[in-house]
Design an enzyme around this catalytic site. Sequence first.
Site, PDB file in Angstrom:
ATOM      1  N   CYS A   1      83.546  17.686  52.914  1.00 16.08           N
ATOM      2  CA  CYS A   1      82.876  17.306  54.158  1.00 16.08           C
ATOM      3  C   CYS A   1      82.410  16.118  53.934  1.00 16.08           C
ATOM      4  O   CYS A   1      82.656  15.479  53.010  1.00 16.08           O
ATOM      5  CB  CYS A   1      81.817  18.389  54.487  1.00 16.08           C
ATOM      6  SG  CYS A   1      80.321  18.573  53.211  1.00 16.08           S
ATOM      7  N   GLY A   2      81.400  15.675  54.745  1.00 14.40           N
ATOM      8  CA  GLY A   2      80.813  14.277  54.527  1.00 14.40           C
ATOM      9  C   GLY A   2      80.228  13.927  53.041  1.00 14.40           C
ATOM     10  O   GLY A   2      80.722  13.216  52.469  1.00 14.40           O
ATOM     11  N   THR A   3      79.041  14.824  52.949  1.00 14.85           N
ATOM     12  CA  THR A   3      78.713  14.809  51.396  1.00 14.85           C
ATOM     13  C   THR A   3      79.047  15.569  50.459  1.00 14.85           C
ATOM     14  O   THR A   3      78.996  15.660  49.442  1.00 14.85           O
ATOM     15  CB  THR A   3      76.975  15.045  51.616  1.00 14.85           C
ATOM     16  OG1 THR A   3      77.173  16.679  52.059  1.00 14.85           O
ATOM     17  CG2 THR A   3      76.394  14.436  52.686  1.00 14.85           C
ATOM     18  N   GLY A   4      79.920  16.469  51.012  1.00 16.71           N
ATOM     19  CA  GLY A   4      80.425  17.870  49.965  1.00 16.71           C
ATOM     20  C   GLY A   4      79.333  18.850  50.083  1.00 16.71           C
ATOM     21  O   GLY A   4      79.629  19.971  49.506  1.00 16.71           O
TER      22      GLY A   4
ATOM     23  N   GLY B   1      77.141  20.763  52.108  1.00 17.90           N
ATOM     24  CA  GLY B   1      77.178  21.803  53.103  1.00 17.90           C
ATOM     25  C   GLY B   1      78.457  22.605  52.931  1.00 17.90           C
ATOM     26  O   GLY B   1      78.377  23.922  52.823  1.00 17.90           O
TER      27      GLY B   1
ATOM     28  N   ASP C   1      85.739  19.653  57.128  1.00 16.25           N
ATOM     29  CA  ASP C   1      85.177  19.575  58.518  1.00 16.25           C
ATOM     30  C   ASP C   1      85.819  18.252  59.218  1.00 16.25           C
ATOM     31  O   ASP C   1      86.515  17.400  58.494  1.00 16.25           O
ATOM     32  CB  ASP C   1      83.601  19.593  58.574  1.00 16.25           C
ATOM     33  CG  ASP C   1      82.681  18.346  58.008  1.00 16.25           C
ATOM     34  OD1 ASP C   1      83.630  17.319  57.450  1.00 16.25           O
ATOM     35  OD2 ASP C   1      81.689  18.453  58.125  1.00 16.25           O
TER      36      ASP C   1
HETATM   37  C1  RB5 Z   1      78.574  16.574  59.392  1.00 16.91           C
HETATM   38  O1  RB5 Z   1      78.591  18.010  59.962  1.00 16.91           O
HETATM   39  C2  RB5 Z   1      78.135  16.499  58.080  1.00 16.91           C
HETATM   40  O2  RB5 Z   1      76.702  17.253  58.094  1.00 16.91           O
HETATM   41  C3  RB5 Z   1      78.936  17.317  56.893  1.00 16.91           C
HETATM   42  O3  RB5 Z   1      80.079  16.732  56.887  1.00 16.91           O
HETATM   43  C4  RB5 Z   1      78.308  17.175  55.586  1.00 16.91           C
HETATM   44  O4  RB5 Z   1      78.111  15.975  55.180  1.00 16.91           O
HETATM   45  C5  RB5 Z   1      77.282  18.267  54.988  1.00 16.91           C
HETATM   46  O5  RB5 Z   1      77.045  18.313  54.153  1.00 16.91           O
END
Ligand code: RB5
Length: 172
Positions: free
Chosen positions: A65-68, A70, A8
């Site tokens: 993604c940011g945390t992986g 999502g 993302d």
């Molecule tokens: C940003 O949408 C953030 O929520 C996403 O990158 C991620 O960290 C979700 O798990």
Amino acid sequence: MKISIGCDHIATDVKNHVADYLKRKGHEVIDNGTYDYERTHYPIYGKKTAAKVVSGEADLGIVICGTGVGITNGANKVAGARCALVRDVATARYAKESLNANIIGVGGRITGIGLIENIVDVFLETEYKATPENTALIDRINNLIAPNEQAQDEHLFDEFIEKWNNGGYPAQ
Ligand code: RB5
């Protein structure tokens, strides 16, 4: 190997770095986006990346993604995807060796780039051990998700993008 990769907007830089890293090592990369920093939604790219793996167009996948969290969840909703959220080398090895993970997810804001490179190396190098126990368990898990029409829908997440565009989410 042919690697399907997606991220993302939070992790575009990390995804580009990993794609370059893979190419330098002689792998072919299918980059499913996102390609810039415009707010978007992680399941779009989790789904696109996983679909290429499940169809056989790519050998393995990497989602970021940011945390992986999502994007890993998004990828796992594609029938046939076995996407493991990985934060260390031991988990990468276990995911491939015992669970035959065909995709890994990493958190671009959680895990350092050097460790991500090590995780990717181990994920690609480790062979799945197809014991009867591992295979039976994986078959059982695969059968939990039936293929469905939504998986083919390119516009499945459009309403969420519209919400972003209308300021419906807090800035992240
Ligand atoms: C940003 O949408 C953030 O929520 C996403 O990158 C991620 O960290 C979700 O798990």
